[in-house]
Design a protein around this motif. Sequence first.
Motif, PDB file in Angstrom:
ATOM      1  N   GLU A  19      11.023   1.948  -5.479  1.00 16.31           N
ATOM      2  CA  GLU A  19      10.037   0.133  -5.382  1.00 16.31           C
ATOM      3  C   GLU A  19       9.855  -1.186  -4.512  1.00 16.31           C
ATOM      4  O   GLU A  19       9.057  -1.080  -4.193  1.00 16.31           O
ATOM      5  CB  GLU A  19       9.977   0.076  -7.360  1.00 16.31           C
ATOM      6  N   LYS A  22       8.411  -0.515  -0.711  1.00 15.34           N
ATOM      7  CA  LYS A  22       7.699   0.010  -1.065  1.00 15.34           C
ATOM      8  C   LYS A  22       6.956  -1.799  -1.045  1.00 15.34           C
ATOM      9  O   LYS A  22       6.250  -1.715  -0.153  1.00 15.34           O
ATOM     10  CB  LYS A  22       6.475   0.904  -2.276  1.00 15.34           C
ATOM     11  N   ASN A  23       7.653  -2.489  -1.833  1.00 20.61           N
ATOM     12  CA  ASN A  23       6.865  -4.197  -1.731  1.00 20.61           C
ATOM     13  C   ASN A  23       7.237  -4.558  -1.024  1.00 20.61           C
ATOM     14  O   ASN A  23       6.533  -5.711  -0.571  1.00 20.61           O
ATOM     15  CB  ASN A  23       7.404  -4.793  -3.495  1.00 20.61           C
ATOM     16  N   MET A  26       4.720  -3.344   1.414  1.00 18.69           N
ATOM     17  CA  MET A  26       3.219  -4.285   1.001  1.00 18.69           C
ATOM     18  C   MET A  26       3.141  -6.118   1.818  1.00 18.69           C
ATOM     19  O   MET A  26       2.368  -6.188   2.213  1.00 18.69           O
ATOM     20  CB  MET A  26       3.090  -3.494   0.232  1.00 18.69           C
ATOM     21  N   GLY A  76      -3.018  -0.888   2.268  1.00 20.49           N
ATOM     22  CA  GLY A  76      -2.532  -1.003   0.463  1.00 20.49           C
ATOM     23  C   GLY A  76      -2.775  -2.683  -0.357  1.00 20.49           C
ATOM     24  O   GLY A  76      -2.403  -2.102  -1.282  1.00 20.49           O
ATOM     25  N   PRO A  77      -1.905  -3.485   0.138  1.00 20.86           N
ATOM     26  CA  PRO A  77      -2.059  -4.345  -0.215  1.00 20.86           C
ATOM     27  C   PRO A  77      -3.603  -5.045  -1.088  1.00 20.86           C
ATOM     28  O   PRO A  77      -3.654  -5.105  -2.139  1.00 20.86           O
ATOM     29  CB  PRO A  77      -0.679  -5.356   0.387  1.00 20.86           C
ATOM     30  N   SER A  80      -3.868  -2.486  -3.660  1.00 15.48           N
ATOM     31  CA  SER A  80      -3.085  -2.766  -4.821  1.00 15.48           C
ATOM     32  C   SER A  80      -3.442  -4.145  -5.525  1.00 15.48           C
ATOM     33  O   SER A  80      -3.483  -4.183  -6.359  1.00 15.48           O
ATOM     34  CB  SER A  80      -1.554  -2.403  -4.197  1.00 15.48           C
ATOM     35  N   THR A  81      -3.929  -5.139  -4.673  1.00 17.57           N
ATOM     36  CA  THR A  81      -4.153  -6.446  -5.474  1.00 17.57           C
ATOM     37  C   THR A  81      -5.321  -6.515  -6.355  1.00 17.57           C
ATOM     38  O   THR A  81      -5.443  -6.794  -8.159  1.00 17.57           O
ATOM     39  CB  THR A  81      -4.523  -7.657  -4.729  1.00 17.57           C
ATOM     40  N   LYS A  84      -4.333  -4.224  -9.427  1.00 17.10           N
ATOM     41  CA  LYS A  84      -3.356  -4.634 -10.386  1.00 17.10           C
ATOM     42  C   LYS A  84      -4.207  -6.045 -11.154  1.00 17.10           C
ATOM     43  O   LYS A  84      -3.993  -6.262 -12.200  1.00 17.10           O
ATOM     44  CB  LYS A  84      -2.477  -5.865  -9.210  1.00 17.10           C
ATOM     45  N   GLU A  90      -7.332   3.884  -9.846  1.00 16.85           N
ATOM     46  CA  GLU A  90      -7.402   4.997  -8.784  1.00 16.85           C
ATOM     47  C   GLU A  90      -8.173   6.203  -9.725  1.00 16.85           C
ATOM     48  O   GLU A  90      -8.221   6.372 -10.864  1.00 16.85           O
ATOM     49  CB  GLU A  90      -6.131   5.407  -8.354  1.00 16.85           C
ATOM     50  N   TRP A 109     -11.516   5.097  -4.858  1.00 17.34           N
ATOM     51  CA  TRP A 109     -10.891   4.106  -6.170  1.00 17.34           C
ATOM     52  C   TRP A 109     -12.433   4.395  -6.944  1.00 17.34           C
ATOM     53  O   TRP A 109     -14.054   4.945  -6.424  1.00 17.34           O
ATOM     54  CB  TRP A 109     -10.581   2.770  -5.461  1.00 17.34           C
TER      55      TRP A 109
END
Length: 112
Positions: A19, A22-23, A26, A76-77, A80-81, A84, A90, A109
């Motif tokens: 994780e 991954k972070n 990103m 991706g970022p 992802s944002t 969040k 998803e 999405w």
Amino acid sequence: MSTKGTSTSIARFDAAAGERLKNDGMAEADDSSDPAWADQCDAAIEEMARRRIPFQASDLVKQGLVGEPDKHQQWGPRFSTAAKHGLIRELTASKSKRTSSRSSRLVTWIGA
């Protein structure tokens, strides 16, 4: 059933480390994004979320809402944002068939 070697395999699997990596990736992708492209991409994601129809990153380009990023990892970022923040969720996931994507995760999405 043999369990020989199982503890070795389990010891090599560190979800927290994965994780973190991954972070880190990103964050690196996001830091390298053109800020104007990132803003345009965020607006495009918001627009597609409002439409309440399933979409992928490629749909943002096909709809003329945003251009392709310099690197495909920069998508991706942004997604992802948005997820969040509860803007999108998803719907389904598979692997990309584009060679340049290296079988990366391909997510469909929908507005949340």
